[in-house]
Design a protein around this motif. Sequence first.
Motif, PDB file in Angstrom:
ATOM      1  N   HIS A 253      42.979  49.818  63.286  1.00 59.50           N
ATOM      2  CA  HIS A 253      44.284  49.963  63.926  1.00 59.50           C
ATOM      3  C   HIS A 253      44.773  48.635  64.491  1.00 59.50           C
ATOM      4  N   TRP A 254      43.872  47.845  65.079  1.00 57.04           N
ATOM      5  CA  TRP A 254      44.275  46.534  65.599  1.00 57.04           C
ATOM      6  C   TRP A 254      44.862  45.667  64.484  1.00 57.04           C
ATOM      7  N   LEU A 255      44.293  45.804  63.272  1.00 52.38           N
ATOM      8  CA  LEU A 255      44.671  44.921  62.159  1.00 52.38           C
ATOM      9  C   LEU A 255      45.643  45.571  61.186  1.00 52.38           C
ATOM     10  N   ASN A 256      46.110  46.779  61.500  1.00 49.02           N
ATOM     11  CA  ASN A 256      47.087  47.483  60.653  1.00 49.02           C
ATOM     12  C   ASN A 256      46.574  47.724  59.228  1.00 49.02           C
ATOM     13  N   ILE A 257      45.299  48.065  59.111  1.00 46.35           N
ATOM     14  CA  ILE A 257      44.732  48.354  57.795  1.00 46.35           C
ATOM     15  C   ILE A 257      45.415  49.598  57.203  1.00 46.35           C
ATOM     16  N   ASN A 258      45.740  49.515  55.928  1.00 45.32           N
ATOM     17  CA  ASN A 258      46.490  50.527  55.159  1.00 45.32           C
ATOM     18  C   ASN A 258      47.969  50.551  55.515  1.00 45.32           C
ATOM     19  N   ARG A 259      48.390  49.721  56.464  1.00 47.94           N
ATOM     20  CA  ARG A 259      49.789  49.702  56.906  1.00 47.94           C
ATOM     21  C   ARG A 259      50.218  48.266  57.173  1.00 47.94           C
ATOM     22  N   GLY A 260      50.346  47.504  56.084  1.00 46.31           N
ATOM     23  CA  GLY A 260      50.678  46.101  56.198  1.00 46.31           C
ATOM     24  C   GLY A 260      49.490  45.174  55.999  1.00 46.31           C
ATOM     25  N   ALA A 308      43.231  41.386  53.621  1.00 40.40           N
ATOM     26  CA  ALA A 308      44.293  40.781  52.812  1.00 40.40           C
ATOM     27  C   ALA A 308      45.082  39.740  53.582  1.00 40.40           C
ATOM     28  N   ASN A 309      45.240  39.917  54.903  1.00 42.05           N
ATOM     29  CA  ASN A 309      46.024  38.976  55.703  1.00 42.05           C
ATOM     30  C   ASN A 309      45.185  37.839  56.288  1.00 42.05           C
ATOM     31  N   GLY A 441      48.611  50.575  46.569  1.00 35.20           N
ATOM     32  CA  GLY A 441      49.685  49.623  46.820  1.00 35.20           C
ATOM     33  C   GLY A 441      50.624  49.994  47.948  1.00 35.20           C
ATOM     34  N   LYS A 442      50.544  51.231  48.440  1.00 35.26           N
ATOM     35  CA  LYS A 442      51.486  51.653  49.492  1.00 35.26           C
ATOM     36  C   LYS A 442      51.227  50.940  50.814  1.00 35.26           C
ATOM     37  N   TRP A 443      50.041  50.310  50.971  1.00 34.06           N
ATOM     38  CA  TRP A 443      49.745  49.616  52.222  1.00 34.06           C
ATOM     39  C   TRP A 443      50.743  48.485  52.481  1.00 34.06           C
ATOM     40  N   LYS A 444      51.344  47.975  51.421  1.00 38.55           N
ATOM     41  CA  LYS A 444      52.261  46.850  51.574  1.00 38.55           C
ATOM     42  C   LYS A 444      53.547  47.241  52.303  1.00 38.55           C
TER      43      LYS A 444
END
Length: 456
Positions: A253-260, A308-309, A441-444
């Motif tokens: 959650h801190w790193l927005n995994i699966n959401r950005g 990824a980031n 790909g929806k994580w983007k």
Amino acid sequence: MTTSRRSFLRTAALSTAAVPFLPALTGAASAQAQPAALSKVRLGFIGVGLRGRSHLQQALYRPDVEITALCDISPDAIARSNAMIEKAGRKAPVAYTKGDEAYLDMLKRDDIDGVVISTPWEWHTPMAVATMKAGKYAGLEVSATVTLKESWDLVNTYEKTGSHCMLLENVCYRRDVMAILNMVRQGMFGEMTYTHCGYEHDLRNIKFNDGKGHGVGAEFGKNAYSEASWRTQHSVDRNGDLYPTHGLGPVAHWLNINRGNQFVRLTSMATKSRGLHQYVVDKGGPNHPNAKVNFKLGDVVTTMVECANGENIVIIHDTNSPRPYSLGFRAQGTKGIWMDDGDTIYLEGISPKPHQWEPFGPYGEKYDHPLWKQHAQTAQNAGHGGIDFFVLRGFIEAIKNQVAPPIDVYDAAAWSAISPLSEESIAKGSKPVEIPDFTRGKWKTNKPIFGLNEVY
């Protein structure tokens, strides 16, 4: 429970029914109009041992929840659950007890909106898949999956049926890590670069007992009691991070995994295995039959995850050693760092002395998450320092409002997949292993949905 607490719980439960949910919470499969909210949520429970009954107790506090069915092969577990339900002044639910697949008969009922699953790990995915196929919300205890295929089974079933699955990862709601989430989102740590977490918990007296209770004996498997009857076998058969989600959930959650952001690859290594053998010898003697068992699980398993980031995550699994409990959280960015062990923080330009830690306490109060500010009094008697209240509340509110849960099927798949992938890396001599993109790909473009406000 006191009259005042019962009144408070009733008021809190009913008042949340009218709170609107943000559009972002409706999930990927919700292009159609949002269904009307339910006035009452009907729950079934598969597995009502110690963990299942903890969830059952939280459900019984809520007047907007009805318990319609229980499933467990243990007569004692059913009897203890019925005693709790009777004490709460509720009607006894129908019980399903005949064999390992009795839950399939329970899922045929049309008076169940959601199912709480608290069973041995190998049953989690089959039961969640069957629940989703039956058109019901699945609330799944951790870890969600054992194999990589099971992670895909959860995702594929959700995408085919549209039935939601929530991972009941309660540590995501721990008060300090939610305060850190609040601080991360306000930029207090600058740009996040590194996190550290794990499950460092001496489980030797959970993995072994005398067949009657915890704390004594060197038995596991059919001769043992409670979790030792099934959990220890994983330490015989597997070498990897067997229980990653307690630490990884909050970090994700801190790193927005699966959401950005997204997990990209991991590398794992394990120490030699000594702790469980030594425990058997200490408790049962060198001639105990279990002293001859070859435990595969290394005493300390270290996993490094690349995101990824550009962030790195280190995850530690340590359940075979004598040690105090810790999840080893660390949040580090370009402006500062917080550490769980010692409960200390340093923020450049804000902390009073350069290069010196200061106590986190005042920051925890200042940045206390809105969820805790709103519901701390209600949660105070729940298990695990109140966090058990929040995780089941999140599941119930998602069902009630007919929206995606705050910890969804993609979280369940990705976080739990660390286990089999760490096993694979270790088996290959700690070579890097790619982590699948369960969101395809929806994580983007996905937006964060967890802990956005006081809703859930």
